[in-house]
Design an enzyme around this catalytic site. Structure first.
Site, PDB file in Angstrom:
ATOM      1  N   HIS A 136       0.841  -1.203   0.000  1.00  0.00           N
ATOM      2  CA  HIS A 136       0.000   0.000   0.000  1.00  0.00           C
ATOM      3  C   HIS A 136       0.874   1.250   0.000  1.00  0.00           C
ATOM      4  O   HIS A 136       0.536   2.253  -0.631  1.00  0.00           O
ATOM      5  CB  HIS A 136      -0.893   0.041   1.240  1.00  0.00           C
ATOM      6  N   SER A 191      -2.088  -8.376   3.215  1.00  0.00           N
ATOM      7  CA  SER A 191      -2.549  -8.300   4.606  1.00  0.00           C
ATOM      8  C   SER A 191      -2.841  -9.694   5.147  1.00  0.00           C
ATOM      9  O   SER A 191      -2.909  -9.901   6.348  1.00  0.00           O
ATOM     10  CB  SER A 191      -3.814  -7.448   4.693  1.00  0.00           C
TER      11      SER A 191
END
Ligand code: PAF
Length: 280
Positions: free
Chosen positions: A33, A185
Protein backbone atom coordinates in the site's frame (compact mmCIF):
# COMPACT_ATOMS: atom_id res chain seq x y z
CA UNK A 1 -2.22 14.84 7.03
CA UNK A 2 -5.79 14.98 8.21
CA UNK A 3 -8.14 12.16 9.22
CA UNK A 4 -11.82 12.41 8.30
CA UNK A 5 -14.49 9.93 9.34
CA UNK A 6 -17.76 11.56 8.32
CA UNK A 7 -19.12 11.97 4.82
CA UNK A 8 -20.11 15.55 5.67
CA UNK A 9 -16.47 16.36 6.59
CA UNK A 10 -15.27 14.75 3.37
CA UNK A 11 -17.71 16.81 1.28
CA UNK A 12 -16.39 19.96 2.86
CA UNK A 13 -12.76 18.92 2.31
CA UNK A 14 -13.50 18.12 -1.35
CA UNK A 15 -14.78 21.63 -2.06
CA UNK A 16 -11.35 23.17 -1.64
CA UNK A 17 -9.07 20.20 -2.41
CA UNK A 18 -8.47 20.93 -6.11
CA UNK A 19 -7.03 17.96 -8.02
CA UNK A 20 -7.24 14.70 -6.07
CA UNK A 21 -5.42 11.39 -6.51
CA UNK A 22 -7.15 8.57 -4.67
CA UNK A 23 -5.75 5.38 -3.15
CA UNK A 24 -8.63 3.17 -1.96
CA UNK A 25 -7.62 0.57 0.65
CA UNK A 26 -9.10 -1.65 3.31
CA UNK A 27 -6.39 -0.66 5.78
CA UNK A 28 -3.93 -3.08 7.41
CA UNK A 29 -1.46 -1.15 5.31
CA UNK A 30 1.88 -2.71 4.39
CA UNK A 31 4.69 -1.74 2.03
CA UNK A 32 2.52 -2.67 -0.96
CA UNK A 33 0.00 0.00 0.00
CA UNK A 34 2.93 2.29 0.81
CA UNK A 35 4.04 1.98 -2.82
CA UNK A 36 0.54 2.92 -4.01
CA UNK A 37 0.47 6.01 -1.81
CA UNK A 38 3.99 6.99 -2.89
CA UNK A 39 3.00 6.62 -6.53
CA UNK A 40 -0.04 8.82 -5.88
CA UNK A 41 2.26 11.37 -4.23
CA UNK A 42 4.60 11.24 -7.24
CA UNK A 43 1.69 11.78 -9.62
CA UNK A 44 0.30 14.58 -7.47
CA UNK A 45 3.53 16.47 -6.88
CA UNK A 46 2.48 19.62 -5.09
CA UNK A 47 -0.28 20.25 -7.63
CA UNK A 48 -2.80 17.78 -6.21
CA UNK A 49 -3.94 16.20 -2.95
CA UNK A 50 -3.37 12.53 -2.14
CA UNK A 51 -6.46 10.96 -0.56
CA UNK A 52 -6.35 7.49 1.01
CA UNK A 53 -9.53 5.70 1.99
CA UNK A 54 -9.51 3.00 4.67
CA UNK A 55 -12.70 0.99 4.70
CA UNK A 56 -13.21 -2.73 5.24
CA UNK A 57 -16.09 -3.16 2.85
CA UNK A 58 -18.58 -5.76 4.11
CA UNK A 59 -20.15 -6.07 0.66
CA UNK A 60 -17.10 -7.74 -0.87
CA UNK A 61 -16.82 -10.51 1.74
CA UNK A 62 -18.88 -13.65 1.17
CA UNK A 63 -20.49 -15.71 3.95
CA UNK A 64 -17.73 -17.55 5.84
CA UNK A 65 -15.01 -15.22 4.54
CA UNK A 66 -12.74 -13.22 6.85
CA UNK A 67 -14.70 -9.94 7.26
CA UNK A 68 -14.78 -10.20 11.07
CA UNK A 69 -11.17 -11.23 11.48
CA UNK A 70 -9.83 -8.90 8.78
CA UNK A 71 -7.10 -6.87 10.55
CA UNK A 72 -8.07 -3.35 11.60
CA UNK A 73 -4.98 -1.30 12.47
CA UNK A 74 -5.98 2.36 12.06
CA UNK A 75 -3.21 3.88 14.21
CA UNK A 76 -0.43 2.10 12.32
CA UNK A 77 -2.18 2.80 9.01
CA UNK A 78 -2.21 6.53 9.72
CA UNK A 79 1.52 6.48 10.42
CA UNK A 80 2.16 4.71 7.09
CA UNK A 81 -0.19 7.07 5.23
CA UNK A 82 1.63 10.05 6.67
CA UNK A 83 5.13 8.73 5.96
CA UNK A 84 4.23 7.86 2.35
CA UNK A 85 2.86 11.30 1.60
CA UNK A 86 -0.93 11.16 2.00
CA UNK A 87 -2.67 14.49 2.60
CA UNK A 88 -5.99 13.11 3.80
CA UNK A 89 -7.25 9.77 5.11
CA UNK A 90 -10.96 9.00 5.00
CA UNK A 91 -11.80 6.16 7.38
CA UNK A 92 -15.59 5.95 7.79
CA UNK A 93 -17.73 3.54 9.79
CA UNK A 94 -19.89 1.09 7.83
CA UNK A 95 -23.04 3.03 8.79
CA UNK A 96 -21.54 6.17 7.28
CA UNK A 97 -21.14 4.44 3.90
CA UNK A 98 -24.18 2.15 3.64
CA UNK A 99 -27.78 3.00 4.46
CA UNK A 100 -29.50 0.12 6.25
CA UNK A 101 -32.12 -0.13 3.53
CA UNK A 102 -29.75 0.38 0.60
CA UNK A 103 -31.18 -1.20 -2.55
CA UNK A 104 -28.88 -0.22 -5.43
CA UNK A 105 -25.57 -1.82 -6.38
CA UNK A 106 -23.15 -2.18 -9.27
CA UNK A 107 -22.99 -5.59 -10.96
CA UNK A 108 -20.20 -6.81 -13.22
CA UNK A 109 -21.18 -9.70 -15.45
CA UNK A 110 -18.18 -10.67 -17.51
CA UNK A 111 -14.72 -10.25 -16.04
CA UNK A 112 -15.81 -11.36 -12.59
CA UNK A 113 -16.88 -14.84 -13.71
CA UNK A 114 -13.32 -16.18 -13.85
CA UNK A 115 -10.23 -16.39 -11.60
CA UNK A 116 -11.05 -15.13 -8.08
CA UNK A 117 -14.62 -14.33 -9.07
CA UNK A 118 -15.35 -18.00 -9.81
CA UNK A 119 -14.88 -19.00 -6.16
CA UNK A 120 -16.04 -15.66 -4.67
CA UNK A 121 -19.48 -14.98 -6.16
CA UNK A 122 -20.58 -11.40 -5.57
CA UNK A 123 -17.11 -10.27 -4.46
CA UNK A 124 -16.44 -8.01 -7.44
CA UNK A 125 -19.96 -6.59 -7.34
CA UNK A 126 -19.14 -5.55 -3.77
CA UNK A 127 -15.83 -4.08 -4.94
CA UNK A 128 -17.47 -2.20 -7.85
CA UNK A 129 -20.21 -0.85 -5.60
CA UNK A 130 -17.85 0.48 -2.95
CA UNK A 131 -15.33 1.83 -5.46
CA UNK A 132 -18.11 3.65 -7.33
CA UNK A 133 -19.25 5.14 -4.02
CA UNK A 134 -15.69 6.12 -3.05
CA UNK A 135 -15.25 7.71 -6.49
CA UNK A 136 -18.45 9.68 -5.98
CA UNK A 137 -17.48 10.70 -2.46
CA UNK A 138 -13.90 11.77 -3.16
CA UNK A 139 -14.33 12.75 -6.84
CA UNK A 140 -10.73 12.00 -7.73
CA UNK A 141 -9.06 12.96 -11.00
CA UNK A 142 -6.87 9.86 -10.86
CA UNK A 143 -6.83 6.68 -8.76
CA UNK A 144 -4.13 4.13 -8.00
CA UNK A 145 -4.59 0.35 -7.60
CA UNK A 146 -2.15 -2.53 -7.19
CA UNK A 147 -1.44 -5.11 -9.89
CA UNK A 148 -1.41 -7.86 -7.29
CA UNK A 149 -5.21 -7.78 -7.53
CA UNK A 150 -4.97 -7.85 -11.29
CA UNK A 151 -8.54 -8.92 -11.86
CA UNK A 152 -9.76 -6.11 -9.61
CA UNK A 153 -7.68 -3.62 -11.61
CA UNK A 154 -9.12 -4.91 -14.92
CA UNK A 155 -12.65 -4.69 -13.50
CA UNK A 156 -12.11 -1.17 -12.19
CA UNK A 157 -10.87 -0.05 -15.60
CA UNK A 158 -14.09 -1.52 -17.01
CA UNK A 159 -16.18 0.19 -14.29
CA UNK A 160 -14.64 3.55 -15.17
CA UNK A 161 -15.21 2.97 -18.88
CA UNK A 162 -18.74 1.61 -18.63
CA UNK A 163 -20.04 4.13 -16.07
CA UNK A 164 -18.09 7.08 -17.55
CA UNK A 165 -16.18 8.08 -14.45
CA UNK A 166 -13.79 10.87 -15.56
CA UNK A 167 -10.91 9.23 -13.67
CA UNK A 168 -7.50 8.04 -14.91
CA UNK A 169 -6.63 4.62 -13.40
CA UNK A 170 -3.02 3.68 -12.65
CA UNK A 171 -1.76 0.15 -11.94
CA UNK A 172 1.28 -0.26 -9.67
CA UNK A 173 3.68 -3.23 -9.58
CA UNK A 174 3.36 -5.74 -6.75
CA UNK A 175 5.71 -5.22 -3.81
CA UNK A 176 7.35 -8.43 -2.58
CA UNK A 177 9.08 -9.82 0.48
CA UNK A 178 12.80 -10.58 -0.10
CA UNK A 179 11.90 -14.22 -0.89
CA UNK A 180 9.41 -13.14 -3.58
CA UNK A 181 6.14 -13.60 -1.70
CA UNK A 182 3.72 -10.86 -2.73
CA UNK A 183 2.90 -8.58 0.19
CA UNK A 184 -0.62 -9.11 1.46
CA UNK A 185 -2.55 -8.30 4.61
CA UNK A 186 -3.42 -11.99 4.68
CA UNK A 187 0.20 -13.23 4.89
CA UNK A 188 -0.01 -12.79 8.66
CA UNK A 189 -2.48 -15.69 8.84
CA UNK A 190 0.14 -18.20 7.59
CA UNK A 191 1.81 -20.58 10.03
CA UNK A 192 5.62 -20.91 9.73
CA UNK A 193 5.46 -23.98 7.49
CA UNK A 194 2.92 -22.38 5.15
CA UNK A 195 4.92 -19.14 5.14
CA UNK A 196 8.07 -21.02 4.13
CA UNK A 197 6.25 -22.62 1.18
CA UNK A 198 4.27 -19.57 0.05
CA UNK A 199 7.08 -18.11 -2.14
CA UNK A 200 6.54 -21.15 -4.41
CA UNK A 201 3.65 -19.22 -5.98
CA UNK A 202 6.01 -16.63 -7.40
CA UNK A 203 8.62 -19.24 -8.32
CA UNK A 204 6.09 -21.35 -10.23
CA UNK A 205 5.00 -18.34 -12.28
CA UNK A 206 8.61 -17.38 -13.01
CA UNK A 207 9.39 -20.94 -14.10
CA UNK A 208 6.51 -20.93 -16.60
CA UNK A 209 7.52 -17.48 -17.80
CA UNK A 210 11.07 -18.67 -18.38
CA UNK A 211 9.81 -21.58 -20.51
CA UNK A 212 7.76 -19.11 -22.53
CA UNK A 213 10.89 -17.04 -23.09
CA UNK A 214 12.59 -20.19 -24.32
CA UNK A 215 9.88 -20.65 -26.92
CA UNK A 216 7.21 -22.74 -25.22
CA UNK A 217 3.87 -21.06 -26.11
CA UNK A 218 1.42 -23.87 -25.43
CA UNK A 219 -0.56 -22.77 -22.40
CA UNK A 220 -1.41 -26.34 -21.31
CA UNK A 221 2.29 -27.11 -21.08
CA UNK A 222 3.13 -23.82 -19.36
CA UNK A 223 0.38 -24.39 -16.80
CA UNK A 224 1.59 -27.95 -16.24
CA UNK A 225 5.10 -26.66 -15.53
CA UNK A 226 3.79 -24.21 -12.92
CA UNK A 227 1.35 -26.73 -11.43
CA UNK A 228 3.95 -29.49 -11.02
CA UNK A 229 6.24 -27.05 -9.26
CA UNK A 230 3.48 -25.95 -6.91
CA UNK A 231 2.45 -29.51 -6.15
CA UNK A 232 5.96 -30.33 -4.99
CA UNK A 233 6.89 -27.02 -3.33
CA UNK A 234 3.62 -25.74 -1.85
CA UNK A 235 2.64 -29.05 -0.27
CA UNK A 236 0.84 -27.40 2.63
CA UNK A 237 -1.56 -25.79 0.19
CA UNK A 238 -4.01 -26.71 -2.52
CA UNK A 239 -5.01 -25.11 -5.77
CA UNK A 240 -7.93 -22.76 -6.16
CA UNK A 241 -6.97 -21.84 -9.72
CA UNK A 242 -3.99 -21.57 -12.01
CA UNK A 243 -4.83 -19.92 -15.34
CA UNK A 244 -3.34 -18.28 -18.37
CA UNK A 245 -5.58 -15.46 -19.61
CA UNK A 246 -5.35 -12.33 -21.71
CA UNK A 247 -4.85 -9.19 -19.66
CA UNK A 248 -7.93 -7.26 -20.76
CA UNK A 249 -10.79 -9.72 -21.17
CA UNK A 250 -9.29 -12.25 -18.74
CA UNK A 251 -10.26 -15.02 -21.15
CA UNK A 252 -8.31 -18.30 -21.13
CA UNK A 253 -5.70 -18.53 -23.88
CA UNK A 254 -4.47 -21.66 -25.61
CA UNK A 255 -1.26 -19.92 -26.71
CA UNK A 256 0.74 -17.56 -24.49
CA UNK A 257 1.68 -14.22 -26.00
CA UNK A 258 2.84 -10.76 -24.93
CA UNK A 259 -0.66 -9.92 -23.67
CA UNK A 260 -0.84 -12.97 -21.39
CA UNK A 261 -1.22 -13.08 -17.64
CA UNK A 262 -0.57 -16.18 -15.59
CA UNK A 263 -2.54 -16.00 -12.37
CA UNK A 264 -2.66 -18.29 -9.37
CA UNK A 265 -4.73 -18.65 -6.21
CA UNK A 266 -3.60 -21.19 -3.65
CA UNK A 267 -5.17 -22.15 -0.33
CA UNK A 268 -2.93 -22.49 2.71
CA UNK A 269 -5.31 -23.72 5.38
CA UNK A 270 -8.05 -21.10 5.53
CA UNK A 271 -5.86 -18.49 3.86
CA UNK A 272 -6.09 -17.96 0.15
CA UNK A 273 -3.09 -16.29 -1.46
CA UNK A 274 -2.99 -14.88 -4.98
CA UNK A 275 -0.25 -13.82 -7.34
CA UNK A 276 0.17 -13.20 -11.05
CA UNK A 277 2.77 -12.49 -13.71
CA UNK A 278 2.47 -10.46 -16.89
CA UNK A 279 4.20 -12.19 -19.80
CA UNK A 280 6.44 -9.59 -21.38
O1 PAF B 1 -8.10 -3.76 -2.95
C1 PAF B 1 -8.73 -3.42 -1.93
O2 PAF B 1 -8.17 -3.17 -0.86
C2 PAF B 1 -10.24 -3.32 -1.98
O3 PAF B 1 -10.79 -4.32 -2.77
C3 PAF B 1 -10.76 -1.94 -2.42
C4 PAF B 1 -10.34 -1.60 -3.85
C5 PAF B 1 -10.23 -0.88 -1.47
C6 PAF B 1 -12.30 -1.91 -2.37
O4 PAF B 1 -12.76 -2.18 -1.08
Amino acid sequence: MILLQKVSELRQWRQTAGRVILVPTMGALHEGHGALIQEARRLAGNRAQVAVTIFVNPLQFGPGEDFDRYPRTLEADLAIGESCGADMVFAPQVSEVYALNRSIQVLENQLSRVLCGASRPGHFDGVCTVVAKLFNLTQPDEAVFGKKDYQQLAIIRRLVRDLNFPIVIHGVETVREPDGLAMSSRNRYLNPKERSQAPALRQALLLAHESWHHGQHNSQILLRIAREFLKTHALQGREDYLCLVDREELEPQTQAGPNSLMAVAWWFGKTRLIDNLEFT
